[in-house]
Enzyme design. Sequence first.
Site, PDB file in Angstrom:
ATOM      1  N   TYR A 236      42.742  52.928  39.657  1.00 45.85           N
ATOM      2  CA  TYR A 236      44.153  53.274  39.515  1.00 45.85           C
ATOM      3  C   TYR A 236      44.312  54.722  39.054  1.00 45.85           C
ATOM      4  O   TYR A 236      44.251  55.032  37.871  1.00 45.85           O
ATOM      5  CB  TYR A 236      44.854  52.335  38.534  1.00 45.85           C
ATOM      6  CG  TYR A 236      44.812  50.873  38.906  1.00 45.85           C
ATOM      7  CD1 TYR A 236      44.595  50.469  40.232  1.00 45.85           C
ATOM      8  CD2 TYR A 236      44.979  49.882  37.949  1.00 45.85           C
ATOM      9  CE1 TYR A 236      44.559  49.131  40.574  1.00 45.85           C
ATOM     10  CE2 TYR A 236      44.947  48.533  38.290  1.00 45.85           C
ATOM     11  CZ  TYR A 236      44.731  48.162  39.596  1.00 45.85           C
ATOM     12  OH  TYR A 236      44.684  46.826  39.942  1.00 45.85           O
TER      13      TYR A 236
ATOM     14  N   ASP B 178      45.967  44.522  32.334  1.00 45.70           N
ATOM     15  CA  ASP B 178      44.944  44.590  33.378  1.00 45.70           C
ATOM     16  C   ASP B 178      44.843  46.010  33.922  1.00 45.70           C
ATOM     17  O   ASP B 178      45.844  46.608  34.328  1.00 45.70           O
ATOM     18  CB  ASP B 178      45.271  43.634  34.524  1.00 45.70           C
ATOM     19  CG  ASP B 178      44.259  43.749  35.642  1.00 45.70           C
ATOM     20  OD1 ASP B 178      43.082  43.409  35.424  1.00 45.70           O
ATOM     21  OD2 ASP B 178      44.627  44.225  36.736  1.00 45.70           O
TER      22      ASP B 178
ATOM     23  N   LYS C 114      38.060  46.631  35.821  1.00 40.91           N
ATOM     24  CA  LYS C 114      37.333  46.281  37.046  1.00 40.91           C
ATOM     25  C   LYS C 114      36.090  47.143  37.208  1.00 40.91           C
ATOM     26  O   LYS C 114      35.995  48.234  36.645  1.00 40.91           O
ATOM     27  CB  LYS C 114      38.268  46.421  38.254  1.00 40.91           C
ATOM     28  CG  LYS C 114      39.538  45.563  38.048  1.00 40.91           C
ATOM     29  CD  LYS C 114      40.456  45.570  39.222  1.00 40.91           C
ATOM     30  CE  LYS C 114      41.677  44.717  38.910  1.00 40.91           C
ATOM     31  NZ  LYS C 114      42.627  45.394  38.020  1.00 40.91           N
TER      32      LYS C 114
END
Length: 337
Positions: free
Chosen positions: A51, A46, A77
């Site tokens: 990030y 994931d 995402k």
Amino acid sequence: MSLKSILPGKLGFGTAPLGNMFRAIPEAEAQATVDAAWNDGIRYFDNAPFYGAGLAELRMGQALADKPRDEYVISTKVGRLVLDEVEDMSARDLGEKGDVFKHGRPNKVVNDYSYDATLRSIEDSLVRLKTDRIEIAWVHDVAQDFYGDEWLAMFESARKGAFRALDRLRDEGVIKAWGLGVNRVEAIELLLDLEEPRPDGFLLAGRYTLLDHSRALQRLMPKVVERELGIVVGGPYSSGALVGGPNFEYAPATPAILDKVARIKALADRHGISMKAAGLQFALAHPAVAAVIPGASQPSRIAEDSAALREQVPSDFWRELRAAGLVDPAAPLPIPG
């Protein structure tokens, strides 16, 4: 398509630490950590542009470049675009997680949940991840912890933009599934009450853990089971607090949390089990949960997580946990029969 049919196992790898979360991780250590996950049989990874401003995705793309693409599943995402423009890291306003990625790349990150930005975000992630496809897309952080009183406005932007874009991409076969990736239950509950978008599941971080699960049990988890959707549990160790770390929810743990951890650990020690086993097996006992994705930034942590899933936890541990009021009475426990 249900999450459980897409995900290759109950243990995945959360890549936030690869974005230099809390500390600067050397490239070799990041590569070794992904290698350790792969060698341990983990096949679900994931990611998120957020990030480290793309750093985690870049490292993941490099680390998996020589692996057969059909053998693993990737989620990432949408909701934030990473720009080529760089900015002063000290001037960033990232809500409650302001300092979490201060060691990441200096690229400017902008919040954008519009239709076009969602398509661009997926395209950018494909490049960073060095892949031709992404199985699952989560709409990232459209909740109170990032946007405060503005969160409903951001949710509405995503409803008109990202949700429709991801519905289309899934219907066209570009992705297999989508949902929200959030740290709060309210946004998921709101989405489940809508008729139009058709999410496949959710990534819920920190809200279905041994230390914090009562709110999720009230409405969210039963609805997910009823709709035959799935939950991926992120942050199963509550930012490390459950396993002896100083942080809970990205901030120093309160005395009340530390006391609860100490009481659970006393029980775990008496039964000879690890806190990781207690945390992971608790989360997976709920029928709504499809997988858990603890983060890791060191190869040794991967082995600990895998071992924790295989640990034999005595039924008496769970019964004593419940009798001591350390878990919600409504929480399913992994007790046979």
